[in-house]
Design a protein around this motif. Structure first.
Motif, PDB file in Angstrom:
ATOM      1  N   UNK A 178     -14.547 -15.385 -22.124  1.00 23.60           N
ATOM      2  CA  UNK A 178     -13.224 -15.545 -22.744  1.00 23.60           C
ATOM      3  C   UNK A 178     -13.003 -17.022 -23.038  1.00 23.60           C
ATOM      4  N   UNK A 179     -12.585 -17.342 -24.267  1.00 25.03           N
ATOM      5  CA  UNK A 179     -12.367 -18.730 -24.690  1.00 25.03           C
ATOM      6  C   UNK A 179     -10.868 -19.022 -24.697  1.00 25.03           C
ATOM      7  N   UNK A 180     -10.422 -19.976 -23.859  1.00 28.98           N
ATOM      8  CA  UNK A 180      -9.015 -20.354 -23.884  1.00 28.98           C
ATOM      9  C   UNK A 180      -8.518 -20.855 -22.545  1.00 28.98           C
ATOM     10  N   UNK A 181      -7.465 -21.669 -22.600  1.00 24.93           N
ATOM     11  CA  UNK A 181      -6.857 -22.206 -21.391  1.00 24.93           C
ATOM     12  C   UNK A 181      -5.437 -21.729 -21.241  1.00 24.93           C
ATOM     13  N   UNK A 182      -4.943 -21.728 -19.984  1.00 29.52           N
ATOM     14  CA  UNK A 182      -3.564 -21.290 -19.784  1.00 29.52           C
ATOM     15  C   UNK A 182      -2.879 -21.970 -18.608  1.00 29.52           C
ATOM     16  N   UNK A 183      -3.495 -22.930 -17.992  1.00 28.94           N
ATOM     17  CA  UNK A 183      -2.796 -23.671 -16.946  1.00 28.94           C
ATOM     18  C   UNK A 183      -2.107 -24.882 -17.556  1.00 28.94           C
ATOM     19  N   UNK A 184      -1.099 -25.409 -16.855  1.00 28.54           N
ATOM     20  CA  UNK A 184      -0.387 -26.589 -17.349  1.00 28.54           C
ATOM     21  C   UNK A 184      -1.327 -27.784 -17.451  1.00 28.54           C
ATOM     22  N   UNK A 185      -2.316 -27.857 -16.569  1.00 28.72           N
ATOM     23  CA  UNK A 185      -3.267 -28.966 -16.616  1.00 28.72           C
ATOM     24  C   UNK A 185      -4.162 -28.885 -17.840  1.00 28.72           C
ATOM     25  N   UNK A 186      -4.461 -27.662 -18.278  1.00 28.83           N
ATOM     26  CA  UNK A 186      -5.350 -27.480 -19.432  1.00 28.83           C
ATOM     27  C   UNK A 186      -4.605 -27.597 -20.754  1.00 28.83           C
ATOM     28  N   UNK A 187      -3.384 -27.082 -20.808  1.00 31.25           N
ATOM     29  CA  UNK A 187      -2.658 -26.950 -22.077  1.00 31.25           C
ATOM     30  C   UNK A 187      -1.267 -27.549 -21.941  1.00 31.25           C
ATOM     31  N   UNK A 188      -0.987 -28.600 -22.720  1.00 30.02           N
ATOM     32  CA  UNK A 188       0.355 -29.180 -22.720  1.00 30.02           C
ATOM     33  C   UNK A 188       1.236 -28.479 -23.739  1.00 30.02           C
TER      34      UNK A 188
END
Length: 347
Positions: free
Chosen positions: A188-198
């Protein structure tokens, strides 16, 4: 010192006629005006540099346009661009003009737009991909402006969100790769934590990832974390293909990362779909002239727009606050998963 604006009375006096006749000339009716008198009125209009007072005209108009505020993360993406178009069309049918703001998932920009729209006198606010839910909801509460959330809401408030089931969409995309194409090594391609995605659609991605995990299982799940930008997706996929365990399929969490993922795979010397099958989300169904069309989970935009406008503009729907009916999604088959044969002669 600003010169006084010419009025209908000024024009009528200059032309030697009544304000009613001047109005007939400006509006081409409802009563006829002789050519000689029309010429005198037109000459007076030019000499006085008369300009209609559109605000006053709107107040006198039998059909008065009202205004609806619409906040979207990025109108350039197919999902949001199509949604804007549908809301604008359906709002016009309800005598509302749409004021549009691009938030970029920036909480400060969202509240800035919401405040400006409230000051302009909107009758309702539609927030797509909300990033500052509590503050925006409080602003609308104080201004007595109905608000509806669409697609997702980062800062959860006690309100339903109009949109598809993103967990189910993650399940649908992954199940297609497993059941139809018998893929076993799916990442799976993608981020969803606050550290990964602003600034990005991380709540939706998290839900889609949960749907992916429900199919492959916790032990087999592999996530290539990104910041949800194309560059981030290209780096993450390239890095994994160069050094990580082999893959035979990818689920790409957002449309904005799809093209970069395809490029990373082909730059690694691999073929789509022969070596790696790929499924994404919210592709532009009209864009069939890319080198490779994307198999994509699609949301029914017209249905979502209709439900959102009902929630924000219909008094009965707001008061009832009944559970929203399920919004069906579908898998639009392209070439990237391996189902469709490339068409070299598109019509």
């Amino acid at each position: 010192m600003t010169a006084r604006r010419a009025t209908l009375a000024d024009v009528a006096q200059r032309a030697g006629t009544s304000t009613a006749v001047v109005s007939y000339v400006l509006n081409d009716g409802p009563r006829p005006v002789s050519d000689r008198l029309r010429a005198k009125v037109l000459r007076a209009l030019d000499e006085l540099d008369y300009r209609p007072d559109h605000a006053a005209r709107a107040l006198r108009r039998v059909r008065r346009w009202r205004h609806l505020g619409l906040l979207v993360p990025d109108v350039r993406l197919p999902l949001f661009g199509t949604l804007v178009g549908q809301i604008e069309i359906q709002a016009r049918e309800r005598d509302h003009l749409t004021l549009l703001g691009n938030t970029g998932y920036d909480p400060e920009r969202e509240i800035e737009f919401a405040g400006a729209f409230a000051d302009s006198g909107i009758d309702g606010l539609v927030v797509v991909g909300g990033a500052n839910g509590r503050a925006t909801a409080e602003l609308c509460r104080q201004s007595r402006i109905p608000i509806v959330w669409v697609h997702n809401n980062r800062d959860h408030v006690e309100s339903q969100v109009v949109g598809a089931d993103h967990v189910d969409s993650g399940r649908l995309a992954t199940a297609h790769l497993v059941e139809v194409h018998h893929r076993e090594n799916i990442a799976f391609v993608g981020g969803f934590t606050a550290a990964e995605v602003e600034h990005g659609d991380r709540e939706t991605v998290a839900q889609r990832y949960a749907g992916y995990v429900s199919v492959v299982g916790e032990s087999a799940a592999r996530r290539l974390p990104t910041d949800l930008t194309p560059a981030g997706a290209y780096r993450a996929v390239s890095r994994h293909l160069a050094a990580g365990p082999p893959l035979d399929a990818l689920v790409v969490g957002t449309y904005g990362q799809a093209a970069a993922t395809v490029r990373a795979v082909t730059d690694a010397g691999l073929r789509i779909p022969q070596d790696i099958s790929l499924v994404g989300y919210d592709a532009d169904p009209a864009n069939t002239y890319t080198q490779l069309t994307l198999t994509s989970v699609q949301q029914p935009i017209a249905t979502i727009a209709r439900a959102a406008l009902s929630r924000v503009l219909d008094t009965a729907a707001r008061a009832a606050d009944t559970p929203l009916p399920p919004i069906e999604i579908e898998l639009a088959i392209g070439e990237s998963c391996g189902c469709a044969v490339p068409d070299t002669g598109r019509s």
